[in-house]
Design an enzyme around this catalytic site. Structure first.
Site, PDB file in Angstrom:
ATOM      1  N   VAL A  79      68.828  35.815  23.289  1.00 47.60           N
ATOM      2  CA  VAL A  79      70.145  35.671  24.058  1.00 47.60           C
ATOM      3  C   VAL A  79      71.312  35.669  22.995  1.00 47.60           C
ATOM      4  O   VAL A  79      70.820  34.627  21.739  1.00 47.60           O
ATOM      5  CB  VAL A  79      69.796  34.560  24.213  1.00 47.60           C
ATOM      6  N   SER A 124      73.047  32.603  18.489  1.00 44.97           N
ATOM      7  CA  SER A 124      71.878  33.178  19.505  1.00 44.97           C
ATOM      8  C   SER A 124      70.797  32.350  19.360  1.00 44.97           C
ATOM      9  O   SER A 124      70.818  31.351  18.773  1.00 44.97           O
ATOM     10  CB  SER A 124      72.602  34.870  18.985  1.00 44.97           C
ATOM     11  N   LYS A 125      69.957  32.390  20.438  1.00 40.37           N
ATOM     12  CA  LYS A 125      68.442  32.084  19.863  1.00 40.37           C
ATOM     13  C   LYS A 125      66.946  33.522  20.136  1.00 40.37           C
ATOM     14  O   LYS A 125      68.191  34.448  20.860  1.00 40.37           O
ATOM     15  CB  LYS A 125      68.449  31.288  20.775  1.00 40.37           C
ATOM     16  N   GLY A 126      66.218  33.555  19.637  1.00 40.84           N
ATOM     17  CA  GLY A 126      65.131  34.359  20.274  1.00 40.84           C
ATOM     18  C   GLY A 126      63.888  33.673  20.419  1.00 40.84           C
ATOM     19  O   GLY A 126      63.598  32.226  19.664  1.00 40.84           O
TER      20      GLY A 126
END
Ligand code: NAD
Length: 435
Positions: A79, A124-126
């Site tokens: 995201v 962001s992050k995953g």
């Protein structure tokens, strides 16, 4: 000319306002804090709507051949919450509890965190839903490479730069960097941070989050008029963040009276030798079986009578159910989202000083920024330089947030959100809306 996002006839309409808040949904928890800060800032409704929504959300299926020949399909997320201030920056988590809601919240927190410490990144992050402890190194490598290939169109030093998070480490970052570089046809070190030092990582990155926690805890103790020497500390989570924070606070003279991880929690009022516990965990992978303290539950650890509590494991451990029992005078949120929105008011009422996650654990992303700068410049700094620059940024950011909290008579969390949101919204106003 910049587009004017001001919509003078509209008031902020808060979608969550009259709805039951699920305090354990991390995205809702983040949004309720965002809403409060937005209201205090009198944020323009247009910008409010922009900042309430992630820019991009990617869900992929990741087929992986297991060692026994079977093919398993994992779900992965990435995201990008907001990139107005610079390339997106955010870790990748491998865990069975990963959900899109969690990844969205973590990506938003990254946006606010980068803005609080004023580094030129968005957030962001995953995450990948998997249990890395049950996977072989080969399976993890294939999973990581296929996940990277699945999100490669958004990755890049100028667009989205991953880093380690729960259950990912330098080795995983090395696989991501290699996979990306193979596709780019040349070596691109700045596409990830938290890499091994031998391939463009920064000295001091591994310790940076825990070191940042130590710097802001010392600042807060000074502010509260409490001596650092002899201050008692309980640390939940004994991984990268918790173990380093505990070691560094002990070196500064604090007494670490409790530590805990997923397997066990221990209490020793005389003080735990943290270096010894770290050696034990290196050999045994967890605190399970460590005997130099009385065994307590993880819930008991959170409510011990200590000066400082450092929750450094996962989200939602201090909730409206146990907040009233917390006895620490100061909480340094090493983890992301350890306190639910429902617990905030209870802690405030009890006069507990909370250093919020988006400030307390920003040391990691700050040194990730240093790593990215060093990779792009091709010139590497000494560990002392990294640590000094980290100290400068963490102490300045702590003071910025404290001064805003005094000015607006709000707690540190609300002040940190206000600072972050005002910085992000200023850039949105200057940039305008591309049409
Ligand atoms: P890690 O995987 O190195 O360590 C996590 C620790 O938490 C382990 O000791 C694990 O046993 C413990 N743990 C897990 N579940 C638990 C439970 N239910 N009860 C008690 N302990 C439990 O992860 P980390 O990198 O140290 O990250 C910890 C937190 O800090 C996460 O919230 C992460 O998002 C946040 N964070 C990490 C960094 C970083 O640079 N690593 C930066 C900012 C924030």
């Amino acid at each position: 000319m910049a587009t004017d996002l001001r919509l003078p006839t509209h008031k902020i309409v808060r979608p969550d306002k009259d709805r039951f808040l699920n305090e354990e949904n991390p995205f809702e928890a983040m949004m309720s804090r965002f809403d409060r800060a937005a209201e205090l800032l009198d944020l323009e409704p247009g910008i409010y709507r922009v900042l309430r929504n992630p820019e991009k959300q990617i869900i992929i299926s990741i087929p992986v051949q297991l060692d026994n020949g079977d093919v398993e399909v994992f779900t992965g997320y990435r995201v990008l919450y907001n990139t107005s201030r610079g390339p997106a920056k955010g870790g990748i988590r491998f865990d069975m509890q990963v959900t899109l809601e969690e990844v969205k919240a973590l990506a938003a927190w990254m946006t606010w965190k980068c803005a609080v410490v004023n580094i030129p990144f968005g957030g962001s992050k995953g995450g990948v839903v998997c249990d890395p402890l049950k996977m072989s190194a080969g399976e993890l490598e294939r999973l990581t490479r296929r996940y990277t290939a699945g999100i490669i169109s958004i990755l890049g030093p100028d667009s989205d730069v991953p880093a380690p998070d729960v259950n990912t480490n330098e080795r995983v970052m090395a696989w991501i960097m290699d996979t990306y570089s193979m596709h780019a046809r040349h070596t691109v070190t700045a596409v990830v941070t938290g890499k091994p030092v031998e391939m463009g990582g920064s000295l001091g990155r591994r310790e940076a989050t825990g070191r940042g926690c130590m710097f802001v805890t010392k600042e807060a103790l000074h502010h509260l008029g409490m001596p650092v020497q002899g201050a008692t500390v309980a640390v939940q989570g004994f991984g990268n963040v918790g173990s380093i924070a505990a070691q560094l606070l002990q070196r500064e003279g604090c007494k670490i009276t409790a530590i805990g991880d997923r397997s066990a929690a221990l209490h020793n009022p005389a003080g735990i030798d943290v270096e010894d516990a770290v050696r034990y965990v290196k050999q045994n992978r967890s605190l399970d079986g460590y005997t130099k303290g009385e065994l307590i539950s993880n819930d008991e650890l959170l409510t011990l009578d200590v000066d400082v509590l450092v929750p450094a494991a996962l989200e939602n451990v201090i909730t409206s159910k146990n907040a009233a029992k917390v006895r620490a005078k100061l909480i340094c949120e090493g983890a992301n989202g350890p306190t639910t929105a429902g617990a905030d008011a209870i802690l405030e009422e009890k006069g507990i000083f909370v250093i919020p996650d988006i400030l307390a654990n920003a040391g990691g992303v700050t040194v990730s920024y240093f790593e990215w700068v060093q990779d792009r410049g091709g010139y590497f700094w000494s560990e002392d330089t990294v640590n000094e620059r980290l100290r400068d940024i963490m102490t300045r950011s702590f003071r910025d947030v404290l001064s805003l909290s005094r000015q607006h008579k709000v707690n540190m969390r609300t002040a940190a959100y206000m600072l972050a949101i005002s910085r992000v919204s200023t850039v949105h106003k200057l940039r305008g809306i591309y049409a």
